[in-house]
Design a protein around this motif. Structure first.
Motif, PDB file in Angstrom:
ATOM      1  N   ALA A   1       0.833  -1.204   0.000  1.00 54.41           N
ATOM      2  CA  ALA A   1       0.000   0.000   0.000  1.00 54.41           C
ATOM      3  C   ALA A   1       0.871   1.259   0.000  1.00 54.41           C
ATOM      4  CB  ALA A   1      -0.918   0.010   1.212  1.00 54.41           C
ATOM      5  N   LEU A   2       0.326   2.324  -0.549  1.00 55.61           N
ATOM      6  CA  LEU A   2       0.938   3.659  -0.506  1.00 55.61           C
ATOM      7  C   LEU A   2       0.085   4.504   0.431  1.00 55.61           C
ATOM      8  CD1 LEU A   2       1.559   4.064  -4.318  1.00 55.61           C
ATOM      9  CD2 LEU A   2       3.357   3.882  -2.590  1.00 55.61           C
ATOM     10  N   VAL A   3       0.674   5.002   1.503  1.00 53.96           N
ATOM     11  CA  VAL A   3      -0.107   5.705   2.512  1.00 53.96           C
ATOM     12  C   VAL A   3       0.557   7.006   2.920  1.00 53.96           C
ATOM     13  CG1 VAL A   3      -1.037   3.539   3.425  1.00 53.96           C
ATOM     14  CG2 VAL A   3       1.037   4.511   4.439  1.00 53.96           C
ATOM     15  N   LYS A   4      -0.255   7.887   3.469  1.00 51.83           N
ATOM     16  CA  LYS A   4       0.218   9.129   4.064  1.00 51.83           C
ATOM     17  C   LYS A   4      -0.801   9.554   5.104  1.00 51.83           C
ATOM     18  CE  LYS A   4      -0.407  13.015   1.918  1.00 51.83           C
ATOM     19  NZ  LYS A   4      -1.544  13.495   2.743  1.00 51.83           N
ATOM     20  N   SER A   5      -0.395  10.427   5.998  1.00 49.50           N
ATOM     21  CA  SER A   5      -1.352  10.993   6.947  1.00 49.50           C
ATOM     22  C   SER A   5      -1.792  12.356   6.443  1.00 49.50           C
ATOM     23  CB  SER A   5      -0.724  11.126   8.341  1.00 49.50           C
ATOM     24  OG  SER A   5       0.146  12.242   8.393  1.00 49.50           O
ATOM     25  N   VAL A   6      -2.923  12.836   6.941  1.00 46.80           N
ATOM     26  CA  VAL A   6      -3.431  14.126   6.478  1.00 46.80           C
ATOM     27  C   VAL A   6      -2.603  15.287   7.015  1.00 46.80           C
ATOM     28  CG1 VAL A   6      -5.780  13.292   6.201  1.00 46.80           C
ATOM     29  CG2 VAL A   6      -5.080  14.240   8.403  1.00 46.80           C
ATOM     30  N   SER A   7      -1.766  15.045   8.017  1.00 45.91           N
ATOM     31  CA  SER A   7      -0.973  16.114   8.622  1.00 45.91           C
ATOM     32  C   SER A   7       0.469  16.125   8.141  1.00 45.91           C
ATOM     33  CB  SER A   7      -0.994  15.976  10.148  1.00 45.91           C
ATOM     34  OG  SER A   7      -0.474  14.724  10.548  1.00 45.91           O
TER      35      SER A   7
ATOM     36  N   PRO B   1       2.843  15.523   4.387  1.00 48.17           N
ATOM     37  CA  PRO B   1       2.792  15.201   2.951  1.00 48.17           C
ATOM     38  C   PRO B   1       3.646  14.005   2.558  1.00 48.17           C
ATOM     39  CG  PRO B   1       4.218  17.100   3.321  1.00 48.17           C
ATOM     40  CD  PRO B   1       3.580  16.780   4.656  1.00 48.17           C
ATOM     41  N   LYS B   2       4.409  13.427   3.471  1.00 50.48           N
ATOM     42  CA  LYS B   2       5.260  12.293   3.122  1.00 50.48           C
ATOM     43  C   LYS B   2       4.421  11.086   2.712  1.00 50.48           C
ATOM     44  CE  LYS B   2       9.488  13.149   5.787  1.00 50.48           C
ATOM     45  NZ  LYS B   2      10.394  12.594   6.817  1.00 50.48           N
ATOM     46  N   VAL B   3       4.818  10.456   1.607  1.00 48.66           N
ATOM     47  CA  VAL B   3       4.151   9.247   1.124  1.00 48.66           C
ATOM     48  C   VAL B   3       5.062   8.053   1.410  1.00 48.66           C
ATOM     49  CG1 VAL B   3       3.273   8.029  -0.906  1.00 48.66           C
ATOM     50  CG2 VAL B   3       2.908  10.492  -0.665  1.00 48.66           C
ATOM     51  N   TYR B   4       4.478   7.006   1.999  1.00 48.20           N
ATOM     52  CA  TYR B   4       5.243   5.811   2.360  1.00 48.20           C
ATOM     53  C   TYR B   4       4.739   4.607   1.574  1.00 48.20           C
ATOM     54  CZ  TYR B   4       6.704   8.527   6.467  1.00 48.20           C
ATOM     55  OH  TYR B   4       7.220   9.480   7.303  1.00 48.20           O
ATOM     56  N   LEU B   5       5.683   3.736   1.213  1.00 46.11           N
ATOM     57  CA  LEU B   5       5.361   2.431   0.647  1.00 46.11           C
ATOM     58  C   LEU B   5       5.475   1.406   1.768  1.00 46.11           C
ATOM     59  CD1 LEU B   5       4.919   0.376  -1.660  1.00 46.11           C
ATOM     60  CD2 LEU B   5       7.403   0.428  -2.026  1.00 46.11           C
ATOM     61  N   LEU B   6       4.383   0.677   2.027  1.00 48.19           N
ATOM     62  CA  LEU B   6       4.393  -0.372   3.046  1.00 48.19           C
ATOM     63  C   LEU B   6       4.755  -1.686   2.357  1.00 48.19           C
ATOM     64  CD1 LEU B   6       1.200   0.505   5.136  1.00 48.19           C
ATOM     65  CD2 LEU B   6       3.541   1.379   5.358  1.00 48.19           C
ATOM     66  N   ILE B   7       5.954  -2.162   2.648  1.00 46.07           N
ATOM     67  CA  ILE B   7       6.457  -3.323   1.921  1.00 46.07           C
ATOM     68  C   ILE B   7       7.447  -4.081   2.780  1.00 46.07           C
ATOM     69  CG2 ILE B   7       8.414  -2.137   0.822  1.00 46.07           C
ATOM     70  CD1 ILE B   7       7.597  -3.535  -1.812  1.00 46.07           C
ATOM     71  N   GLU B   8       7.352  -5.396   2.768  1.00 46.89           N
ATOM     72  CA  GLU B   8       8.249  -6.274   3.525  1.00 46.89           C
ATOM     73  C   GLU B   8       8.307  -5.903   5.004  1.00 46.89           C
ATOM     74  OE1 GLU B   8      11.895  -5.977   1.174  1.00 46.89           O
ATOM     75  OE2 GLU B   8      11.392  -7.911   0.252  1.00 46.89           O
ATOM     76  N   GLY B   9       7.142  -5.531   5.563  1.00 43.87           N
ATOM     77  CA  GLY B   9       7.067  -5.214   6.983  1.00 43.87           C
ATOM     78  C   GLY B   9       7.656  -3.876   7.371  1.00 43.87           C
ATOM     79  N   LYS B  10       7.987  -3.011   6.405  1.00 41.89           N
ATOM     80  CA  LYS B  10       8.583  -1.711   6.677  1.00 41.89           C
ATOM     81  C   LYS B  10       7.796  -0.608   5.966  1.00 41.89           C
ATOM     82  CE  LYS B  10      12.382  -3.412   8.680  1.00 41.89           C
ATOM     83  NZ  LYS B  10      12.779  -3.134  10.085  1.00 41.89           N
ATOM     84  N   LYS B  11       7.966   0.613   6.451  1.00 38.98           N
ATOM     85  CA  LYS B  11       7.464   1.768   5.703  1.00 38.98           C
ATOM     86  C   LYS B  11       8.669   2.486   5.110  1.00 38.98           C
ATOM     87  CE  LYS B  11       7.084   5.284   9.423  1.00 38.98           C
ATOM     88  NZ  LYS B  11       7.196   4.572  10.689  1.00 38.98           N
ATOM     89  N   ARG B  12       8.626   2.694   3.809  1.00 38.74           N
ATOM     90  CA  ARG B  12       9.744   3.325   3.115  1.00 38.74           C
ATOM     91  C   ARG B  12       9.266   4.640   2.507  1.00 38.74           C
ATOM     92  NH1 ARG B  12      13.135  -0.875  -0.439  1.00 38.74           N
ATOM     93  NH2 ARG B  12      14.493   0.973  -0.392  1.00 38.74           N
ATOM     94  N   TRP B  13       9.884   5.735   2.942  1.00 35.00           N
ATOM     95  CA  TRP B  13       9.498   7.069   2.453  1.00 35.00           C
ATOM     96  C   TRP B  13       9.961   7.240   1.020  1.00 35.00           C
ATOM     97  CZ3 TRP B  13      12.785  11.958   3.132  1.00 35.00           C
ATOM     98  CH2 TRP B  13      12.126  13.064   2.573  1.00 35.00           C
ATOM     99  N   ILE B  14       9.021   7.601   0.137  1.00 37.66           N
ATOM    100  CA  ILE B  14       9.347   7.949  -1.249  1.00 37.66           C
ATOM    101  C   ILE B  14       9.644   9.438  -1.255  1.00 37.66           C
ATOM    102  CG2 ILE B  14       8.542   7.937  -3.629  1.00 37.66           C
ATOM    103  CD1 ILE B  14       6.662   5.659  -2.871  1.00 37.66           C
ATOM    104  N   ASP B  15      10.914   9.806  -1.419  1.00 41.83           N
ATOM    105  CA  ASP B  15      11.351  11.151  -1.040  1.00 41.83           C
ATOM    106  C   ASP B  15      11.107  12.239  -2.074  1.00 41.83           C
ATOM    107  OD1 ASP B  15      13.313  10.741  -2.960  1.00 41.83           O
ATOM    108  OD2 ASP B  15      14.984  11.319  -1.669  1.00 41.83           O
TER     109      ASP B  15
END
Length: 547
Positions: free
Chosen positions: A339-345, A347-361
C-alpha cells in the motif's frame, strides 16, 4: 452528466448523472486551462479521501550536507573554491605566525583571522553567515592554511520552505522563514505537525518565526491553503544551540475545548449520520466534527455500532464541521502489502512493503516506480507510527525488493526479491496462483506494470502451502498486516497462536475472521510484550509472534 446549477452562496453544485461516477470540480482561471496536473494534496487518495485544488509547491532539491575544505593558499593569488552550489573566490592579502587577512568574494568581504580561532562570514550580505573560516598557520613553503566549512545550503531556497536561507545551525530561536508556492491565498505556521492552535495568515514570502525553547533539532511546518480550500504541507529543520538547556523531547499540545469527547463517535436519535469528534485540522482551540461516509471507515476506528453515543441535536450542531471534509482510514485499517499511505498532517508518502514503511522522497522517485497518484491512501498517523522505518526510496533507488510487478499484455505477476547468489541483485519470483496471492495478503490494485525491456533472472516460484492448518501452526511465519475485518489463512494462524499462548479463549473457534475477540486477544498479547496495544498486527507484533 446532465446540466448542473451552481449555488455560489452555499457553495453547492446540483447535477444529475446518467450513471454512478467519481468526479472532481475544477475552477477555471482567466486563462481557461490549467497548465499542469497537481501532485496529491493531504486530501487526495482513494476511499476515505477527497480532492480539492491545492497550491503548487516546487520540488525541494536534494539536501547538500555541510562541506569542509582544508587547503593552502598563495598570498595575493585569487583562488576559486566551489562549495556545493556556490562558488567563492578566496584571496589571502597577508599572513604571519599569528594572523591572516583574507578577502572572500563574490560580494567582497575582507576579514582578519586570528590563528586557530574560527570566524563566521556572511559572504553575500543577506545577514546570515555562510562560512566558518579558520586560519591554521603557514606550511613549510609559506602557503597560508585555511579550513573552510559551509554553514548552510542555499539550494534550499528553491524549495517550498527554508529557515535562515538554508542554514544548518543557529544560536537563536528567532529565525526567518522563506516560503515559495503558487496558487496560495493563506498559510499557517506551526512548531507542531498537528497545527493545533494555529491560525491562517495571508501568504508572504518571508516571515519572522520563533522556534521552541532549548537546544536541539527544530522543525517548522507550513500549511499552504488555496482560495478553493485545498491544502498542502511542507517543513524544514534547523539545529539550535547556545540556549543553555535541552529542548523538551515531545510536542506540548495546545488545549482544545470541547463539549463532547474528542476521539468519540456521535449521532442524534433522528438521524443515521455518525460523526467523529476531533481536534481541528486547520488549527484552533475548539473541537470539530467529521462525518463517516462509509461504514468500512467507521470500523477502522471502532469495533461496534454500540460505540456510537446518541446526543441531542443541539449538542451535535454545536460542534462545527471540520475543514478537512473527510475521514481518513483509522488506526485499525489493514492497508495490506504494497500500500501507498500518508497521513493528512504530513505530505510524506510511504510504501508499506516487507514489513517496513519506506518514504518515497520525491515526485521523481514516485513516478519512476510507475505508481499512480490515486493509489495513495490517507490513513491515521497511529497506523503509520506502528510500522518500522525502512530505507528511503530516492529517484536513484530503482525497483525496491518486495515490489509486485507485471508486464504489459501478460497476466503473470511477480514479486521482486533479493538474489540468493548475487548480492545487490533482484530476481523475479512468479506468484503461482490466486490462492498464493491472497494467502500472502497482496493487493491486486497495487501491481506495477514495468517495461518489457526491464528483465530479471527468475527466482523460486511463490506457492502457497497446502498442509492442514493444524500442521502449519508450529514454525508458521506471519507476514501480513492484520486488523479488525481481516480474514483468511493468516488470521486462522493468528487465532491458533493466540489460543496456544492463552490470550484467546479455548471455546472460541479459529474461524479465520478477525473480530472483536481476536482484537482483544491481540491487545493482551501486545501488552504482555510491551507493544502499544492497538489491537492490530503490524511489524512489531508480527516480530513478537514469530519469536
Amino acid at each position: 452528466m446532465l446540466p448542473s446549477s451552481v449555488d455560489t452562496t452555499n457553495n453547492t453544485i446540483t447535477c444529475q448523472t446518467t450513471h454512478f461516477s467519481t468526479f472532481g470540480v475544477l475552477a477555471a482561471t482567466s486563462g481557461g486551462v490549467s497548465e499542469s496536473s497537481p501532485s496529491p494534496s493531504p486530501s487526495s487518495g482513494s476511499s476515505g479521501s477527497s480532492y480539492r485544488l491545492v497550491p503548487t509547491l516546487p520540488i525541494k532539491p536534494e539536501a547538500v550536507q555541510a562541506l569542509k575544505v582544508d587547503a593552502a593558499y598563495e598570498i595575493n593569488n585569487a583562488t576559486s573554491l566551489k562549495l556545493g552550489s556556490v562558488t567563492h573566490t578566496v584571496t589571502v592579502l597577508s599572513a604571519d605566525a599569528s594572523s591572516a587577512t583574507i578577502v572572500v568574494a563574490s560580494t567582497p568581504v575582507t576579514t582578519t583571522l586570528a590563528l586557530n580561532e574560527p570566524k563566521n562570514i556572511d559572504t553575500n550580505g543577506d545577514s546570515f553567515d555562510d562560512l566558518t573560516v579558520t586560519y591554521t598557520g603557514l606550511d613549510d613553503v609559506g602557503m597560508v592554511k585555511l579550513e573552510i566549512i559551509t554553514l548552510g545550503d542555499e539550494t534550499e531556497t528553491q524549495g517550498p520552505i527554508s529557515i535562515n536561507v538554508g542554514q544548518y545551525n543557529t544560536n537563536t530561536t528567532t529565525v526567518t522563514l522563506y516560503v515559495h508556492a503558487k496558487d496560495v491565498d493563506q498559510m499557517m505556521i506551526s512548531n507542531m505537525s498537528t497545527f493545533i492552535g494555529g491560525t491562517y495568515v495571508p501568504y508572504a514570502v518571508t516571515t519572522t518565526w520563533t522556534l521552541t525553547p532549548g537546544d536541539g533539532l527544530k522543525k517548522v511546518y507550513v500549511r499552504f491553503k488555496s482560495t478553493a480550500g485545498g491544502i498542502i504541507d511542507a517543513s524544514d529543520t534547523i539545529i539550535v544551540s547556545g540556549q543553555g538547556f535541552e529542548q523538551k523531547s515531545v510536542e506540548t499540545p495546545v488545549s482544545v475545548s470541547c463539549s463532547l469527547t474528542i476521539g468519540s463517535a456521535y449521532k442524534t436519535a433522528d438521524s443515521r449520520a455518525v460523526y467523529y469528534v476531533t481536534a481541528p485540522f486547520d488549527g484552533g482551540n475548539t473541537c470539530t466534527k467529521r462525518v463517516f461516509t462509509k461504514s468500512s471507515i467507521f470500523f477502522t476506528y471502532f469495533n461496534s455500532w454500540n460505540d456510537v453515543h446518541v446526543v441531542s441535536s443541539d449538542a451535535l450542531q454545536g460542534i462545527s464541521d471540520d475543514s478537512l471534509g473527510f475521514m481518513p482510514w483509522g488506526p485499525k485499517f489493514d492497508p495490506k502489502y504494497g500500500a501507498l499511505v500518508k497521513s493528512v498532517s504530513d505530505p510524506k508518502v510511504y510504501l508499506l512493503i516487507e514489513g517496513k514503511k519506506r518514504w518515497i522522497d520525491s515526485e521523481a522517485a514516485f513516478t519512476n516506480l510507475g505508481y499512480l497518484w490515486n493509489w495513495i491512501e490517507d490513513v491515521h498517523q497511529d497506523l503509520i507510527n506502528a510500522v518500522s522505518d525502512g530505507d528511503d526510496i530516492t529517484k536513484d533507488t530503482g525497483y525496491p525488493s518486495g515490489l509486485l510487478v507485471k508486464y504489459a499484455g501478460n497476466s503473470n505477476v511477480y514479486m521482486l526479491a533479493p538474489s540468493q547468489t548475487q548480492t545487490g541483485t533482484l530476481v523475479r519470483r512468479h506468484i503461482k496462483d490466486m490462492q498464493t496471492f491472497n494467502v500472502l495478503g497482496y493487493r491486486w490494485d497495487r501491481i506495477v506494470t514495468i517495461p518489457n525491456t526491464t528483465t530479471f533472472t527468475d527466482g523460486e516460484e511463490l506457492v502457497s502451502t497446502t498442509e492442514p492448518a493444524a500442521q502449519q501452526t508450529i514454525g508458521y511465519t506471519f507476514i501480513s498486516n492484520l486488523s479488525s475485518g481481516s480474514s483468511g489463512k493468516e488470521v486462522t494462524q493468528l487465532q491458533m497462536k493466540l489460543k496456544a499462548l492463552g490470550y484467546l479463549a479455548e471455546d472460541i473457534d479459529a474461524t479465520g475472521y478477525y473480530g472483536s475477540a481476536t482484537t482483544d486477544a491481540v491487545k493482551k498479547f501486545q501488552t504482555a510484550k510491551g507493544i502499544q496495544s492497538l489491537g492490530i498486527v503490524g511489524p512489531k507484533t508480527r516480530s513478537a509472534l514469530n519469536e
